[in-house]
Motif scaffolding. Sequence first.
Motif, PDB file in Angstrom:
ATOM      1  N   GLY A   1      41.518  77.336 -39.391  1.00 48.12           N
ATOM      2  CA  GLY A   1      40.264  77.859 -40.168  1.00 48.12           C
ATOM      3  C   GLY A   1      40.121  79.287 -39.867  1.00 48.12           C
ATOM      4  N   TRP A   2      39.285  79.873 -41.109  1.00 48.81           N
ATOM      5  CA  TRP A   2      38.827  81.213 -40.960  1.00 48.81           C
ATOM      6  C   TRP A   2      37.750  81.405 -40.115  1.00 48.81           C
ATOM      7  CZ3 TRP A   2      34.158  83.404 -42.564  1.00 48.81           C
ATOM      8  CH2 TRP A   2      34.424  84.824 -42.673  1.00 48.81           C
TER       9      TRP A   2
ATOM     10  N   THR B   1      39.822  89.513 -36.957  1.00 53.53           N
ATOM     11  CA  THR B   1      40.414  90.643 -38.000  1.00 53.53           C
ATOM     12  C   THR B   1      41.797  90.033 -38.291  1.00 53.53           C
ATOM     13  OG1 THR B   1      39.082  92.589 -36.782  1.00 53.53           O
ATOM     14  CG2 THR B   1      41.154  93.000 -38.296  1.00 53.53           C
ATOM     15  N   TYR B   2      42.247  90.074 -39.470  1.00 52.70           N
ATOM     16  CA  TYR B   2      43.229  89.606 -40.163  1.00 52.70           C
ATOM     17  C   TYR B   2      44.143  90.658 -40.674  1.00 52.70           C
ATOM     18  CZ  TYR B   2      41.134  85.038 -39.496  1.00 52.70           C
ATOM     19  OH  TYR B   2      40.560  84.000 -39.004  1.00 52.70           O
ATOM     20  N   THR B   3      45.379  90.501 -40.718  1.00 54.90           N
ATOM     21  CA  THR B   3      46.175  91.636 -41.281  1.00 54.90           C
ATOM     22  C   THR B   3      46.842  90.982 -42.389  1.00 54.90           C
ATOM     23  OG1 THR B   3      48.167  91.139 -39.458  1.00 54.90           O
ATOM     24  CG2 THR B   3      46.399  92.934 -39.309  1.00 54.90           C
TER      25      THR B   3
ATOM     26  N   THR C   1      47.625  83.718 -42.595  1.00 55.43           N
ATOM     27  CA  THR C   1      47.227  82.650 -43.383  1.00 55.43           C
ATOM     28  C   THR C   1      46.064  81.671 -42.869  1.00 55.43           C
ATOM     29  OG1 THR C   1      48.988  81.143 -42.473  1.00 55.43           O
ATOM     30  CG2 THR C   1      49.463  81.966 -44.428  1.00 55.43           C
ATOM     31  N   VAL C   2      45.172  81.378 -43.485  1.00 49.69           N
ATOM     32  CA  VAL C   2      43.683  80.484 -43.132  1.00 49.69           C
ATOM     33  C   VAL C   2      43.660  79.389 -44.231  1.00 49.69           C
ATOM     34  CG1 VAL C   2      43.084  82.659 -42.013  1.00 49.69           C
ATOM     35  CG2 VAL C   2      42.380  82.172 -44.192  1.00 49.69           C
TER      36      VAL C   2
ATOM     37  N   TYR D   1      44.579  80.385 -47.830  1.00 50.89           N
ATOM     38  CA  TYR D   1      44.573  81.544 -48.327  1.00 50.89           C
ATOM     39  C   TYR D   1      45.809  82.372 -47.428  1.00 50.89           C
ATOM     40  CZ  TYR D   1      40.003  80.638 -50.694  1.00 50.89           C
ATOM     41  OH  TYR D   1      38.872  80.314 -51.370  1.00 50.89           O
ATOM     42  N   ILE D   2      46.128  83.731 -47.900  1.00 48.55           N
ATOM     43  CA  ILE D   2      47.159  84.538 -47.397  1.00 48.55           C
ATOM     44  C   ILE D   2      46.293  85.872 -47.402  1.00 48.55           C
ATOM     45  CG2 ILE D   2      48.471  84.916 -49.164  1.00 48.55           C
ATOM     46  CD1 ILE D   2      50.845  85.209 -47.172  1.00 48.55           C
TER      47      ILE D   2
END
Length: 603
Positions: free
Chosen positions: A516-517, A522-524, A528-529, A536-537
């Motif tokens: 889960g998001w 912080t995402y790069t 994927t979440v 999503y990606i």
Amino acid sequence: MDFPKARQYECKSQGNHWTPATMKSAACRAALENSSAKQAAFDNWNGYTGFAMAPHSQQDARKAVPDGMLCTGNHPEYSGFNQPRSDWTTTTLQPDSSGKVGMKYYYTARHAPSFIEFYINKKNVDPTKKALGWDDVELLKRFEIEPGDASSTHTVNVSIPSDRTGKAIIFTRWQRYDAAGEGFYNCSDVNIKTRDGSEIPDENGTGDDDQVSGWVDKGAFITTADNPAVGEQVRFRLMGGTRGDNIVDVSLAISAANVANNKWIVELGQLLNREHSNLLQIGQQTADETITFNEQQPRLNHVFLSDQSYGYAVEIVKNAETPVIVLDSYTLEPIATLSTTSGYPVTGSSKSEVNWQWKRIAGDSRIVAAPANQAKTEIRIPGGVRGGTVATFELSGTSPKGSVGKAILKVNVLAAEVIATGPVSIAADKGGQYRARANFDNNKGEVTYLWSLLKNSTEVSGGIDNRGSIKTGLPAGDYLVKVVAESSDGERKATRTSALKITASDDSDKTGDYEGWKASKTYTAGNTVTWNGVNYIARNWTRSEPGKGGDWKLHHNRVAVEWQSTMVYVMGNVVNYQGQEYKASQWISQNNVPGVSVLWKLQ
């Protein structure tokens, strides 16, 4: 404003505002750096508001939105979008042979009745060097949205003056007719081409019942019977509203310098066009709907009004015997209080030397003017006077020779009221957001809003938080959303309830394949979440919420997911909207509705 695209919407659509180093537009990056709200100035692109109280005229808007802030409304935290620059992304406008351009306004929420005013910066104003003020723009068109109009877009044919080409700003004000006076403000940066000889339809449709509007010719400005003498005054009044109040009241003194060769007509016409161009235009209308003042033959000019219900009058005050009395406000709409007396200042003025006297000539005797013998008074409304109570006051000015001029002030007490907006139906796993505004909220933090969610007359504990957000996971059924607005002194209080239907979640449509998001993470690129049941990606470095903007894209969802107005889609994405599946034919920006936008293909 969808076309030409509003400045903040353009920057939001370009994306990457959460990763400033990757932003392509220097102007958008400067807007981010110079807005204290930072990324929120982009994510809240449709919330650039200001509150112009009734009658919602440009004069009321001037009080709500200061000069230099027209592009953001009364939001100094978004001030980066008011910067005068030459590198804002522009939209090319190609007028047809008569100068018309179809301008499209898209509504994320419908507000009817309301109106949209389309302005352009004046020709002598360089918007690359000066932040726009109210005196820097001129009205091109006013478009009325009638009660009950459920259109999600309107395309309005707006005439561009024939002498305007090159870079300019189209400034729009979408104003609601409501007690709170909410309006939405946008600046669109454009590059105007010369007229190309083509024609566009009289009604440029988008699938909704588009409407067009224009100036109403109400007759001659000055007739041959109007011949004032030196020492007299010419008075022009514009009257409107349900009570026929003076909206504009202007007087011009006749002197030896302007009495000959109709110079006084030119001076009066130019004065009205300069100071009240949002309400009226003095001039002659050509075939392309342009209104131009005829200085060579000024008696041929007509009065064009923005509202057919308005009227006007021109009178000559003989030998200035009768003083002309002007008020800074001709109507008051105070909000009722429970027990405390409230005062509202009103000031009269005159170019003549007069003795002043205020007098109530009709209405509730509890409403008084004090002091009664000065130009400036205070209209006092005692506590307990209910909404709907009215009173009429007369301000008289008596000259040393005994001539009396008068002006009328009308008072209409309004009941405290709160307006709530939000969904009427939500899925249990989606939640929902409500917002409220009271007509006694002056943006000073003096009003509290208490929310509650009721089912079968019983409050649902934790069902809605103090920001109006509905909790997810609630049982399906019929609910009432209740908001209570109360002033800090307890003198004004209002309640509003709205029906809400919560439908059961359909777990078979949930995909939920990834972690889960998390808002704190912080995402790069490539992460994927799963969020709200959708996979999503990440397209790039981001901390933004999936489904909002262009930092995330759909990824390996086994079934069509619900279309979201805040999402940017890429070619091949499949969504569900109103029970039908659509496939994106290319990259699609936010708010392009399936079934309306041709970029979505029905499957």
